[in-house]
Design a protein around this motif. Structure first.
Motif, PDB file in Angstrom:
ATOM      1  N   LYS A   1      14.945  21.329  -3.376  1.00  0.00           N
ATOM      2  CA  LYS A   1      13.807  20.435  -3.118  1.00  0.00           C
ATOM      3  C   LYS A   1      14.098  19.075  -3.720  1.00  0.00           C
ATOM      4  O   LYS A   1      14.854  18.949  -4.684  1.00  0.00           O
ATOM      5  CB  LYS A   1      12.536  21.041  -3.710  1.00  0.00           C
ATOM      6  N   MET A   2      13.460  18.075  -3.142  1.00  0.00           N
ATOM      7  CA  MET A   2      13.673  16.713  -3.622  1.00  0.00           C
ATOM      8  C   MET A   2      12.452  16.196  -4.345  1.00  0.00           C
ATOM      9  O   MET A   2      11.322  16.541  -4.004  1.00  0.00           O
ATOM     10  CB  MET A   2      13.934  15.788  -2.431  1.00  0.00           C
ATOM     11  N   HIS A   3      12.724  15.337  -5.286  1.00  0.00           N
ATOM     12  CA  HIS A   3      11.654  14.662  -6.019  1.00  0.00           C
ATOM     13  C   HIS A   3      11.265  13.421  -5.217  1.00  0.00           C
ATOM     14  O   HIS A   3      12.081  12.512  -5.050  1.00  0.00           O
ATOM     15  CB  HIS A   3      12.177  14.299  -7.415  1.00  0.00           C
ATOM     16  N   ILE A   4      10.061  13.400  -4.692  1.00  0.00           N
ATOM     17  CA  ILE A   4       9.640  12.308  -3.817  1.00  0.00           C
ATOM     18  C   ILE A   4       8.456  11.563  -4.441  1.00  0.00           C
ATOM     19  O   ILE A   4       7.532  12.193  -4.970  1.00  0.00           O
ATOM     20  CB  ILE A   4       9.270  12.853  -2.421  1.00  0.00           C
ATOM     21  N   LYS A   5       8.527  10.249  -4.394  1.00  0.00           N
ATOM     22  CA  LYS A   5       7.437   9.406  -4.904  1.00  0.00           C
ATOM     23  C   LYS A   5       6.942   8.523  -3.770  1.00  0.00           C
ATOM     24  O   LYS A   5       7.737   7.843  -3.116  1.00  0.00           O
ATOM     25  CB  LYS A   5       7.941   8.484  -6.023  1.00  0.00           C
ATOM     26  N   LEU A   6       5.648   8.548  -3.555  1.00  0.00           N
ATOM     27  CA  LEU A   6       5.051   7.702  -2.525  1.00  0.00           C
ATOM     28  C   LEU A   6       3.844   7.003  -3.117  1.00  0.00           C
ATOM     29  O   LEU A   6       3.209   7.541  -4.031  1.00  0.00           O
ATOM     30  CB  LEU A   6       4.520   8.539  -1.353  1.00  0.00           C
ATOM     31  N   ASN A   7       3.518   5.851  -2.580  1.00  0.00           N
ATOM     32  CA  ASN A   7       2.218   5.276  -2.871  1.00  0.00           C
ATOM     33  C   ASN A   7       1.418   5.375  -1.583  1.00  0.00           C
ATOM     34  O   ASN A   7       1.796   4.793  -0.570  1.00  0.00           O
ATOM     35  CB  ASN A   7       2.356   3.825  -3.328  1.00  0.00           C
ATOM     36  N   VAL A   8       0.333   6.146  -1.614  1.00  0.00           N
ATOM     37  CA  VAL A   8      -0.463   6.325  -0.405  1.00  0.00           C
ATOM     38  C   VAL A   8      -1.852   5.730  -0.635  1.00  0.00           C
ATOM     39  O   VAL A   8      -2.570   6.149  -1.554  1.00  0.00           O
ATOM     40  CB  VAL A   8      -0.585   7.813  -0.018  1.00  0.00           C
TER      41      VAL A   8
ATOM     42  N   LEU B   1       1.296  14.142   4.388  1.00  0.00           N
ATOM     43  CA  LEU B   1      -0.017  13.494   4.314  1.00  0.00           C
ATOM     44  C   LEU B   1      -1.125  14.519   4.532  1.00  0.00           C
ATOM     45  O   LEU B   1      -2.053  14.631   3.726  1.00  0.00           O
ATOM     46  CB  LEU B   1      -0.124  12.382   5.363  1.00  0.00           C
ATOM     47  N   ARG B   2      -1.021  15.284   5.593  1.00  0.00           N
ATOM     48  CA  ARG B   2      -2.130  16.154   5.991  1.00  0.00           C
ATOM     49  C   ARG B   2      -2.237  17.400   5.124  1.00  0.00           C
ATOM     50  O   ARG B   2      -3.337  17.790   4.717  1.00  0.00           O
ATOM     51  CB  ARG B   2      -1.974  16.577   7.461  1.00  0.00           C
ATOM     52  N   GLU B   3      -1.105  18.050   4.874  1.00  0.00           N
ATOM     53  CA  GLU B   3      -1.181  19.374   4.259  1.00  0.00           C
ATOM     54  C   GLU B   3      -0.944  19.348   2.761  1.00  0.00           C
ATOM     55  O   GLU B   3      -1.445  20.194   2.039  1.00  0.00           O
ATOM     56  CB  GLU B   3      -0.214  20.321   4.973  1.00  0.00           C
ATOM     57  N   ARG B   4      -0.151  18.388   2.300  1.00  0.00           N
ATOM     58  CA  ARG B   4       0.125  18.329   0.870  1.00  0.00           C
ATOM     59  C   ARG B   4      -0.920  17.464   0.163  1.00  0.00           C
ATOM     60  O   ARG B   4      -1.410  17.807  -0.907  1.00  0.00           O
ATOM     61  CB  ARG B   4       1.529  17.754   0.650  1.00  0.00           C
ATOM     62  N   LEU B   5      -1.247  16.312   0.782  1.00  0.00           N
ATOM     63  CA  LEU B   5      -2.136  15.355   0.121  1.00  0.00           C
ATOM     64  C   LEU B   5      -3.565  15.392   0.683  1.00  0.00           C
ATOM     65  O   LEU B   5      -4.433  14.647   0.223  1.00  0.00           O
ATOM     66  CB  LEU B   5      -1.558  13.931   0.255  1.00  0.00           C
ATOM     67  N   ASN B   6      -3.789  16.258   1.668  1.00  0.00           N
ATOM     68  CA  ASN B   6      -5.122  16.387   2.285  1.00  0.00           C
ATOM     69  C   ASN B   6      -5.653  15.066   2.838  1.00  0.00           C
ATOM     70  O   ASN B   6      -6.856  14.825   2.825  1.00  0.00           O
ATOM     71  CB  ASN B   6      -6.127  16.987   1.297  1.00  0.00           C
TER      72      ASN B   6
END
Lengths: 284, 176
Positions: B4-11, B30-35
């Motif tokens: 797995k990768m370490h991912i950083k986003l600003n949403v 967006l939909r399933e991880r961050l709702n």
């Protein structure tokens, strides 16, 4: 619609990219905008165990308009092509073609390098680059080499690029005369049923040179030298147009698919070429 | 199985950090991880535009980008554009001018339209139809979407003109 698992790499320079390609050979693929490759990975038509994202490599996003030629970095997007005023002035056919590729979202992501390197016969830039007699720069472990666009395409998705090479730039001799990129498609976002790239020069009332290439009418783009030759020395009367179309039809080899049967594609190819020639002539 | 990768986003202005497989598409993040369920899955083949988000100033179909590619970038979804209590002028105009029927395409439509108006604040009907060509609507026949975007453009331009007038006045005062 989730692709098979893969390792993802985002190297910071070309040496890093080449090292991964060297290690994994054809199990590795480079990705620019990903708008050809990701859909194919989702459909499981492409299996890419090692995916190399080029976005951090740098040095491939420039458009340089020189006195004799134009150099376009592989990571330049279709949207960049459309927005670059100096490019639009120097080679307006590029902008005319880019505006007919896909849709706005795809044009922000889709790159010139990806479009020409992928070898998809449906892509528009390969035929255009053949018309313009562009050269593609390939970088590998042994250094750089240039391959003419007219020699680059071998079959669908098969090109002169070796598995361990990366296409980094496209160089185009500064085009002269009138131009047109004419494309018939079923809907926005579709590949061409037929498309023609034409660049024509005029001396007095006579055609001095003509370069013609066709898109999505064979398993590669088709540069039709004979079609161009049929126009040279004429005033582009009806007989010359008919001769050029006949020569072009002799060079293409369309197959039947959901865009229509072979006879229809040949018909559309003739119509599109005629329109492209006349528009290019009106601008010459 | 790859790591797995370490991912950083600003949403929508909020920093997010998580571990994900490289093959995770941004729309699923967006939909399933961050709702964040404003961006929709329509065709999932880069055609329909229902999943459109803005990434570093570009309209992007989030079904055709891996979360890994977006790592380090800023993502704006419809949720970051306006909400029930503070509708964006485009949302207000879509409501007012019947720019939607079933509403499925609307988050992508409006997200794309924000970018279109940023690039071209005074679009003609032709500009709108061309600039919105990556978003498909199966209900409206597009007529009212065009009207909505034109109305929002007029509204936003009027607001910009009155605020720049105010700024202009202040400049004059300051100069005095």
């Amino acid at each position: 619609m989730i692709p098979a698992a893969f390792e993802y790499y985002r190297p910071q320079d070309m040496a890093g990219v080449l090292a991964i390609l060297e290690e994994h050979g054809d199990d590795a693929r480079v990705m620019a905008g990903g708008h050809s490759l990701i859909p194919m990975m989702k459909l499981r038509m492409a299996e890419v165990p090692h995916l190399i994202d080029l976005q951090d490599v740098g040095g491939m996003s420039g458009i340089e308009v020189g006195t004799d030629s134009i150099r376009i970095g592989a990571m330049v997007t279709q949207s960049d092509i459309i927005d670059d005023a100096s490019l639009a002035a120097a080679a307006p056919i590029l902008r005319e073609a880019a505006l007919q590729i896909a849709d706005p979202q795809v044009r922000y992501m889709g790159t010139v390098g990806g479009n020409v390197a992928n070898g998809d016969p449906g892509n528009d830039m390969p035929g255009l680059m053949q018309c313009l007699d562009a050269r593609f720069t390939l970088v590998g472990a042994d250094g750089e080499r240039d391959v003419p666009a007219r020699d680059f395409y071998e079959a669908a998705y098969m090109t002169a690029r070796e598995d361990e090479e990366v296409l980094t730039a496209v160089t185009i001799p500064l085009p002269k005369g009138g131009y047109a990129y004419e494309k018939q498609k079923r809907k926005i976002g579709d590949y061409a049923t037929a498309a023609a790239a034409v660049q024509i020069t005029k001396e007095g009332d006579v055609c001095a040179s003509a370069a013609i290439a066709m898109t999505n009418l064979s398993d590669t783009p088709v540069y039709s030298e004979a079609a161009g030759a049929a126009l040279v020395g004429t005033a582009l009367d009806d007989a010359a147009l008919t001769a050029a179309a006949a020569a072009m039809l002799n060079d293409i080899d369309p197959t039947e698919d959901n865009r229509g049967p072979i006879a229809f594609k040949k018909h559309v190819a003739g119509v599109i070429l005629r329109r492209a020639i006349l528009r290019a002539w009106s601008r010459a | 199985m790859p790591d797995k990768m370490h991912i950083k986003l600003n949403v929508n202005g909020k920093d997010e950090e998580f571990l994900a497989e490289p093959r995770e598409l941004l729309i699923y993040t967006l939909r399933e991880r961050l709702n964040i369920t404003g961006p929709h899955i329509g065709c999932e083949t880069s055609h329909c535009g229902a999943c459109t988000v803005t990434i570093d100033g570009k309209s992007v179909k989030s079904c055709t980008m891996f979360a890994a590619q977006a790592s380090g970038k800023s993502v704006t979804t419809i949720e970051g554009i306006g909400g029930p209590d503070d509708l964006h002028p485009l949302q207000e105009a879509f409501k007012e001018h019947h720019g939607l029927q079933c509403g499925y395409c609307t988050p992508g439509m409006i997200t794309r339209a924000t970018k279109l108006l940023e690039e071209n604040p005074n679009p003609t009907e032709e500009d709108i139809r061309f600039g919105m060509a990556g978003n498909i609507c199966r209900c409206t026949g597009y007529q009212n979407i065009v009207k909505s975007i034109q109305a929002a453009a007029a509204e936003m331009n009027a607001a910009a003109a009155s605020s720049s007038e105010a700024v202009g006045n202040k400049t004059v005062e300051a100069a005095e």
